[in-house]
Enzyme design. Structure first.
Site, PDB file in Angstrom:
ATOM      1  N   SER A 142       0.852  -1.192   0.000  1.00 60.30           N
ATOM      2  CA  SER A 142       0.000   0.000   0.000  1.00 60.30           C
ATOM      3  C   SER A 142       0.886   1.239   0.000  1.00 60.30           C
ATOM      4  CB  SER A 142      -0.870   0.001   1.261  1.00 60.30           C
ATOM      5  OG  SER A 142      -1.527   1.243   1.425  1.00 60.30           O
ATOM      6  N   TYR A 156      -1.936  -0.767  10.332  1.00 61.16           N
ATOM      7  CA  TYR A 156      -2.066  -1.116   8.909  1.00 61.16           C
ATOM      8  C   TYR A 156      -0.799  -0.682   8.164  1.00 61.16           C
ATOM      9  CZ  TYR A 156      -4.061  -1.219   4.167  1.00 61.16           C
ATOM     10  OH  TYR A 156      -4.298  -1.466   2.835  1.00 61.16           O
TER      11      TYR A 156
HETATM   12  N1  LIG Z   1      -8.865  -0.450  -1.365  1.00 58.44           N
HETATM   13  C1  LIG Z   1      -7.823   0.302  -1.131  1.00 58.44           C
HETATM   14  O1  LIG Z   1      -7.911   1.549  -1.097  1.00 58.44           O
HETATM   15  C2  LIG Z   1      -6.471  -0.323  -0.921  1.00 58.44           C
HETATM   16  C3  LIG Z   1      -5.350   0.519  -0.937  1.00 58.44           C
HETATM   17  C4  LIG Z   1      -4.088  -0.027  -0.748  1.00 58.44           C
HETATM   18  C5  LIG Z   1      -3.948  -1.383  -0.540  1.00 58.44           C
HETATM   19  N2  LIG Z   1      -5.046  -2.176  -0.504  1.00 58.44           N
HETATM   20  C6  LIG Z   1      -4.837  -3.597  -0.280  1.00 58.44           C
HETATM   21  O2  LIG Z   1      -5.339  -4.317  -1.376  1.00 58.44           O
HETATM   22  C7  LIG Z   1      -5.703  -5.630  -0.962  1.00 58.44           C
HETATM   23  C8  LIG Z   1      -7.102  -5.926  -1.451  1.00 58.44           C
HETATM   24  O3  LIG Z   1      -7.983  -4.978  -0.862  1.00 58.44           O
HETATM   25  P1  LIG Z   1      -9.393  -4.583  -1.482  1.00 58.44           P
HETATM   26  O4  LIG Z   1      -9.486  -3.121  -1.424  1.00 58.44           O
HETATM   27  O5  LIG Z   1      -9.621  -5.318  -2.738  1.00 58.44           O
HETATM   28  O6  LIG Z   1     -10.329  -5.144  -0.285  1.00 58.44           O
HETATM   29  P2  LIG Z   1     -11.618  -6.083  -0.286  1.00 58.44           P
HETATM   30  O7  LIG Z   1     -12.087  -6.055   1.123  1.00 58.44           O
HETATM   31  O8  LIG Z   1     -12.533  -5.682  -1.369  1.00 58.44           O
HETATM   32  O9  LIG Z   1     -11.011  -7.512  -0.637  1.00 58.44           O
HETATM   33  C9  LIG Z   1     -10.157  -8.188   0.256  1.00 58.44           C
HETATM   34  C10 LIG Z   1     -10.428  -9.668   0.161  1.00 58.44           C
HETATM   35  O10 LIG Z   1      -9.526 -10.336   1.071  1.00 58.44           O
HETATM   36  C11 LIG Z   1     -10.247 -11.362   1.708  1.00 58.44           C
HETATM   37  N3  LIG Z   1      -9.634 -11.733   2.981  1.00 58.44           N
HETATM   38  C12 LIG Z   1      -9.623 -11.030   4.138  1.00 58.44           C
HETATM   39  N4  LIG Z   1      -9.002 -11.730   5.107  1.00 58.44           N
HETATM   40  C13 LIG Z   1      -8.603 -12.896   4.546  1.00 58.44           C
HETATM   41  C14 LIG Z   1      -7.918 -14.029   5.027  1.00 58.44           C
HETATM   42  N5  LIG Z   1      -7.529 -14.133   6.313  1.00 58.44           N
HETATM   43  N6  LIG Z   1      -7.655 -15.045   4.175  1.00 58.44           N
HETATM   44  C15 LIG Z   1      -8.074 -14.973   2.880  1.00 58.44           C
HETATM   45  N7  LIG Z   1      -8.733 -13.927   2.370  1.00 58.44           N
HETATM   46  C16 LIG Z   1      -9.002 -12.901   3.189  1.00 58.44           C
HETATM   47  C17 LIG Z   1     -11.643 -10.790   1.905  1.00 58.44           C
HETATM   48  O11 LIG Z   1     -12.603 -11.800   2.158  1.00 58.44           O
HETATM   49  C18 LIG Z   1     -11.856 -10.058   0.589  1.00 58.44           C
HETATM   50  O12 LIG Z   1     -12.447 -10.894  -0.375  1.00 58.44           O
HETATM   51  C19 LIG Z   1      -5.539  -5.648   0.555  1.00 58.44           C
HETATM   52  O13 LIG Z   1      -4.298  -6.229   0.886  1.00 58.44           O
HETATM   53  C20 LIG Z   1      -5.562  -4.174   0.920  1.00 58.44           C
HETATM   54  O14 LIG Z   1      -4.900  -3.938   2.135  1.00 58.44           O
HETATM   55  C21 LIG Z   1      -6.308  -1.688  -0.701  1.00 58.44           C
END
Ligand SMILES: NC(=O)c1ccc[n+]([C@@H]2O[C@H](COP(=O)([O-])OP(=O)(O)OC[C@H]3O[C@@H](n4cnc5c(N)ncnc54)[C@H](O)[C@@H]3O)[C@@H](O)[C@H]2O)c1
Length: 265
Positions: A142, A156
């Site tokens: 991130s 985080y």
């Molecule tokens: N959305 C943002 O703004 C953003 C920004 C930077 C980084 N990220 C990172 O991107 C990645 C995806 O995030 P997103 O925004 O698509 O979120 P999201 O919540 O839409 O998707 C995350 C997925 O991870 C799954 N998950 C959670 N815990 C889990 C576990 N213990 N084992 C297996 N699966 C698990 C959830 O069920 C979900 O389907 C994450 O690592 C998040 O930290 C997101």
């Protein structure tokens, strides 16, 4: 690496960025294992891939569990013959109460999923990829894990900073095992995680809410595009790609390191 006919695993593939990557890898010709704790979301992603005419399978996986992660990796071998590509993407943001007032029970899982999950996936992924003579791993970190961190959620930020330096420290695997490990550092992406955060923050912090309103949100498909770039570009290992809101993505500059440490491209 050419993605056509390769075998890929995407963790957190049932939603947001993971779903976008799973669909993109399938569209480039990969067979995809969708791994998630969310069975409904994971199976929906599989259905979308199958509807496009590509093979995919769901494996219920909690990335914090070594047993689950080993089962997930084994499934790639049993179903499609091996593993070439792994996107360690599953992540959580944690509860709304900000550190240091939050109960430790609410932030310990953030480190577990975001950092331990990536390390476990990488460990067992490498062991499978060695049998194929190489592979590519892309971790989801991130923008919160580089530079200025994330004052609204320091735990985080710590988990994602850990992913960036873990990834950098795996650079030498390119030389030793033909396995390239890189990470993507998204800004704020328009996914269910963001929608939940905006709702939770609204009640807590007006300044952050106002900041969210100014942002040019990133589409999850843009992050999938960066993941695919890392897979295609055989020169990159140990690198982090930042994808800021409203600005062009770019590789995070390398810190100086002794040559014997770096192993980087
Ligand atoms: N959305 C943002 O703004 C953003 C920004 C930077 C980084 N990220 C990172 O991107 C990645 C995806 O995030 P997103 O925004 O698509 O979120 P999201 O919540 O839409 O998707 C995350 C997925 O991870 C799954 N998950 C959670 N815990 C889990 C576990 N213990 N084992 C297996 N699966 C698990 C959830 O069920 C979900 O389907 C994450 O690592 C998040 O930290 C997101």
């Amino acid at each position: 690496m050419d993605i056509q006919d390769k075998v890929a695993i995407v963790t957190g593939g049932g939603s947001g960025i993971g779903r976008a990557t799973a669909l993109r890898l399938a569209s480039e010709g990969a067979s995809v294992i969708v791994a998630d704790v969310n069975e409904d979301g994971g199976k929906e992603t599989v259905s979308e891939i199958e509807a496009s005419g590509r093979p995919a399978a769901f494996v219920r996986t909690d990335v914090t569990s070594p047993e689950d992660v080993q089962t997930m990796i084994a499934a790639a071998g049993e179903t499609y013959g091996g593993l070439d590509i792994l996107h360690n993407n599953a992540g959580i943001l944690g509860g709304p109460a900000p550190f240091p007032d939050a109960d430790p029970a609410s932030w310990i899982p953030v480190l577990d999923v975001n950092l331990r999950g990536v390390i476990l996936g990488t460990q067992f992924g490498i062991q499978a990829m060695r049998k194929r003579g190489g592979g590519v791993i892309v971790n989801t970190a991130s923008m919160a894990g580089i530079g200025f961190g994330y004052p609204a959620n320091p735990v985080y930020a710590a988990s994602k900073g850990g992913v960036v330096l873990f990834t950098a420290s795996c650079a030498a695997l390119m030389g030793s095992d033909n396995i390239r490990v890189n990470c993507v550092c998204p800004g704020v992406v328009n996914t269910p995680m963001f929608s939940r955060t905006r709702e939770a923050t609204g009640a807590l912090n007006e300044a952050t809410t106002a900041f969210f309103e100014t942002l040019d949100l990133i589409a999850p498909e843009k992050i999938a595009d960066i993941v695919v770039q890392f897979i295609h570009d055989d020169s990159l290992a140990g690198r982090a790609m930042m994808v800021p809101n409203g600005r062009e993505h770019q590789l995070v500059p390398l810190a100086e390191a002794p040559a014997s440490w770096s192993g980087r491209s």
